[in-house]
Design an enzyme around this catalytic site. Sequence first.
Site, PDB file in Angstrom:
ATOM      1  N   ALA A  58       0.848  -1.202   0.000  1.00  0.00           N
ATOM      2  CA  ALA A  58       0.000   0.000   0.000  1.00  0.00           C
ATOM      3  C   ALA A  58       0.877   1.244   0.000  1.00  0.00           C
ATOM      4  O   ALA A  58       1.961   1.254   0.596  1.00  0.00           O
ATOM      5  CB  ALA A  58      -0.889   0.003   1.230  1.00  0.00           C
ATOM      6  N   GLY A 103       0.222  -5.086   0.727  1.00  0.00           N
ATOM      7  CA  GLY A 103      -0.749  -5.199  -0.369  1.00  0.00           C
ATOM      8  C   GLY A 103      -0.178  -5.890  -1.600  1.00  0.00           C
ATOM      9  O   GLY A 103      -0.918  -6.517  -2.367  1.00  0.00           O
ATOM     10  N   GLU A 106      -0.612  -9.405  -0.885  1.00  0.00           N
ATOM     11  CA  GLU A 106      -2.045  -9.708  -1.004  1.00  0.00           C
ATOM     12  C   GLU A 106      -2.466  -9.826  -2.468  1.00  0.00           C
ATOM     13  O   GLU A 106      -3.271 -10.691  -2.829  1.00  0.00           O
ATOM     14  CB  GLU A 106      -2.875  -8.627  -0.309  1.00  0.00           C
ATOM     15  CG  GLU A 106      -2.654  -8.593   1.185  1.00  0.00           C
ATOM     16  CD  GLU A 106      -3.656  -7.691   1.868  1.00  0.00           C
ATOM     17  OE1 GLU A 106      -4.801  -8.116   2.081  1.00  0.00           O
ATOM     18  OE2 GLU A 106      -3.288  -6.535   2.173  1.00  0.00           O
ATOM     19  N   GLU A 126       1.810  -4.815   8.042  1.00  0.00           N
ATOM     20  CA  GLU A 126       0.631  -4.042   8.478  1.00  0.00           C
ATOM     21  C   GLU A 126       0.507  -3.914   9.990  1.00  0.00           C
ATOM     22  O   GLU A 126       0.260  -2.829  10.516  1.00  0.00           O
ATOM     23  CB  GLU A 126      -0.664  -4.673   7.920  1.00  0.00           C
ATOM     24  CG  GLU A 126      -0.868  -4.444   6.430  1.00  0.00           C
ATOM     25  CD  GLU A 126      -0.232  -5.513   5.563  1.00  0.00           C
ATOM     26  OE1 GLU A 126       0.621  -6.282   6.074  1.00  0.00           O
ATOM     27  OE2 GLU A 126      -0.584  -5.588   4.373  1.00  0.00           O
TER      28      GLU A 126
HETATM   29  N1  COA Z   1       4.492   3.432  -0.235  1.00  0.00           N
HETATM   30  C1  COA Z   1       4.972   4.560  -0.817  1.00  0.00           C
HETATM   31  N2  COA Z   1       6.240   4.678  -1.251  1.00  0.00           N
HETATM   32  C2  COA Z   1       7.049   3.620  -1.096  1.00  0.00           C
HETATM   33  C3  COA Z   1       6.626   2.427  -0.506  1.00  0.00           C
HETATM   34  C4  COA Z   1       5.284   2.347  -0.061  1.00  0.00           C
HETATM   35  N3  COA Z   1       4.779   1.233   0.488  1.00  0.00           N
HETATM   36  N4  COA Z   1       7.657   1.549  -0.475  1.00  0.00           N
HETATM   37  C5  COA Z   1       8.696   2.177  -1.050  1.00  0.00           C
HETATM   38  N5  COA Z   1       8.333   3.439  -1.430  1.00  0.00           N
HETATM   39  C6  COA Z   1       9.169   4.443  -2.095  1.00  0.00           C
HETATM   40  C7  COA Z   1      10.196   5.046  -1.147  1.00  0.00           C
HETATM   41  O1  COA Z   1       9.598   6.082  -0.399  1.00  0.00           O
HETATM   42  C8  COA Z   1      11.227   5.542  -2.121  1.00  0.00           C
HETATM   43  O2  COA Z   1      10.765   6.727  -2.722  1.00  0.00           O
HETATM   44  P1  COA Z   1      11.770   8.018  -2.876  1.00  0.00           P
HETATM   45  O3  COA Z   1      12.932   7.510  -3.707  1.00  0.00           O
HETATM   46  O4  COA Z   1      10.932   9.043  -3.570  1.00  0.00           O
HETATM   47  O5  COA Z   1      12.180   8.380  -1.488  1.00  0.00           O
HETATM   48  C9  COA Z   1      11.220   4.476  -3.207  1.00  0.00           C
HETATM   49  O6  COA Z   1       9.950   3.832  -3.112  1.00  0.00           O
HETATM   50  C10 COA Z   1      12.304   3.445  -3.048  1.00  0.00           C
HETATM   51  O7  COA Z   1      12.207   2.908  -1.736  1.00  0.00           O
HETATM   52  P2  COA Z   1      13.436   2.885  -0.689  1.00  0.00           P
HETATM   53  O8  COA Z   1      12.847   2.868   0.691  1.00  0.00           O
HETATM   54  O9  COA Z   1      14.408   3.983  -1.007  1.00  0.00           O
HETATM   55  O10 COA Z   1      14.095   1.484  -1.045  1.00  0.00           O
HETATM   56  P3  COA Z   1      14.889   0.498  -0.050  1.00  0.00           P
HETATM   57  O11 COA Z   1      15.404  -0.589  -0.911  1.00  0.00           O
HETATM   58  O12 COA Z   1      15.820   1.279   0.808  1.00  0.00           O
HETATM   59  O13 COA Z   1      13.762  -0.082   0.936  1.00  0.00           O
HETATM   60  C11 COA Z   1      11.654  -1.137   1.496  1.00  0.00           C
HETATM   61  C12 COA Z   1      12.726  -0.874   0.423  1.00  0.00           C
HETATM   62  C13 COA Z   1      10.523  -1.913   0.813  1.00  0.00           C
HETATM   63  C14 COA Z   1      12.248  -1.971   2.662  1.00  0.00           C
HETATM   64  C15 COA Z   1      11.152   0.201   2.065  1.00  0.00           C
HETATM   65  O14 COA Z   1      10.861   1.058   0.966  1.00  0.00           O
HETATM   66  C16 COA Z   1       9.897   0.043   2.888  1.00  0.00           C
HETATM   67  O15 COA Z   1       9.976  -0.359   4.054  1.00  0.00           O
HETATM   68  N6  COA Z   1       8.724   0.392   2.306  1.00  0.00           N
HETATM   69  C17 COA Z   1       7.446   0.294   3.003  1.00  0.00           C
HETATM   70  C18 COA Z   1       6.938  -1.118   2.975  1.00  0.00           C
HETATM   71  C19 COA Z   1       5.628  -1.255   3.709  1.00  0.00           C
HETATM   72  O16 COA Z   1       5.509  -1.082   4.905  1.00  0.00           O
HETATM   73  N7  COA Z   1       4.597  -1.639   2.925  1.00  0.00           N
HETATM   74  C20 COA Z   1       3.342  -2.102   3.430  1.00  0.00           C
HETATM   75  C21 COA Z   1       2.350  -1.069   3.655  1.00  0.00           C
HETATM   76  S1  COA Z   1       0.931  -1.812   4.411  1.00  0.00           S
END
Ligand code: COA
Length: 246
Positions: A58, A103, A106, A126
């Site tokens: 998400a 998501g 999912e 989540e």
């Molecule tokens: N929603 C919105 N943006 C997201 C995202 C999400 N779920 N997951 C990643 N992004 C974005 C980051 O903000 C970043 O954007 P930016 O370059 O404009 O700052 C880009 O995608 C790349 O992500 P980044 O965090 O730099 O990559 P990473 O390899 O260091 O880390 C993750 C990857 C997946 C570990 C980390 O992005 C993360 O924890 N994301 C959230 C995951 C999450 O909780 N999802 C479930 C929601 S219910």
Amino acid sequence: TASREGPVCVLTLDRPEKLNALSTAVEQALGGALASDAVRESRCVVLTGAGRAFSAGADLAEISRDDPAGIAAYYREAGDVYERLAALPQPTIAALHGYCLGGGFELALAADFRVADETAVFGLPEVALGIVPSSGGLHRLVRVVGPARAKEAMLLRERLDAGEAHALGLVTEVAAEGAALSRALELAERLASLPPLAVSVAKQAADLLAESSREAGVAIERLAYGMLAQTEEARAAAEDFGRRKG
Ligand code: COA
């Protein structure tokens, strides 16, 4: 975006700069693609993600702090896309690599099959964010692995790798790094080569049987057989067998 490869339709989540985070706009685009002629006329749908991840879940920038009516409206509209994917009459395969979180996980669970490459990483963040998976994925996860393992994945395990997901039955096959899509396309070709009505009825029956009593389940099988036995493919297969027997 949707593209056709013969009888197979490939749908690509195309927001690589945000790891294919599932914003409302992405969900609406996927919903539009599911309703397109390219999908309707295909025998199998493969879902993949552009860039280095299938989907990081998400869109956290957008996560709804809406009122209950707004959240209900979301599930009626963009948020219904997970159910619409699951309800497609033809088989679906998710080709997975990199992050497959929240998501994104999912969405993959809403497909019939999951092919993951060795880089795939699964997780349900989540609960740590104070919410729960709510795009049909928790229900599907419980169906696939049972409640104890679903709780383990959701509450105790931050991440599962492709091998662990395969051992749990969450992933159909693990492919070499970078090969998830090509392997998914091979499976899709096989699915597309089978009699389409039988494939569709078998898929829908399996999904219904998982939710049915034994009696209703046996009735579904018999009705499915009754629907298929008179088809051209079934008759031709029976005649062909008879001819080969002499
Ligand atoms: N929603 C919105 N943006 C997201 C995202 C999400 N779920 N997951 C990643 N992004 C974005 C980051 O903000 C970043 O954007 P930016 O370059 O404009 O700052 C880009 O995608 C790349 O992500 P980044 O965090 O730099 O990559 P990473 O390899 O260091 O880390 C993750 C990857 C997946 C570990 C980390 O992005 C993360 O924890 N994301 C959230 C995951 C999450 O909780 N999802 C479930 C929601 S219910």
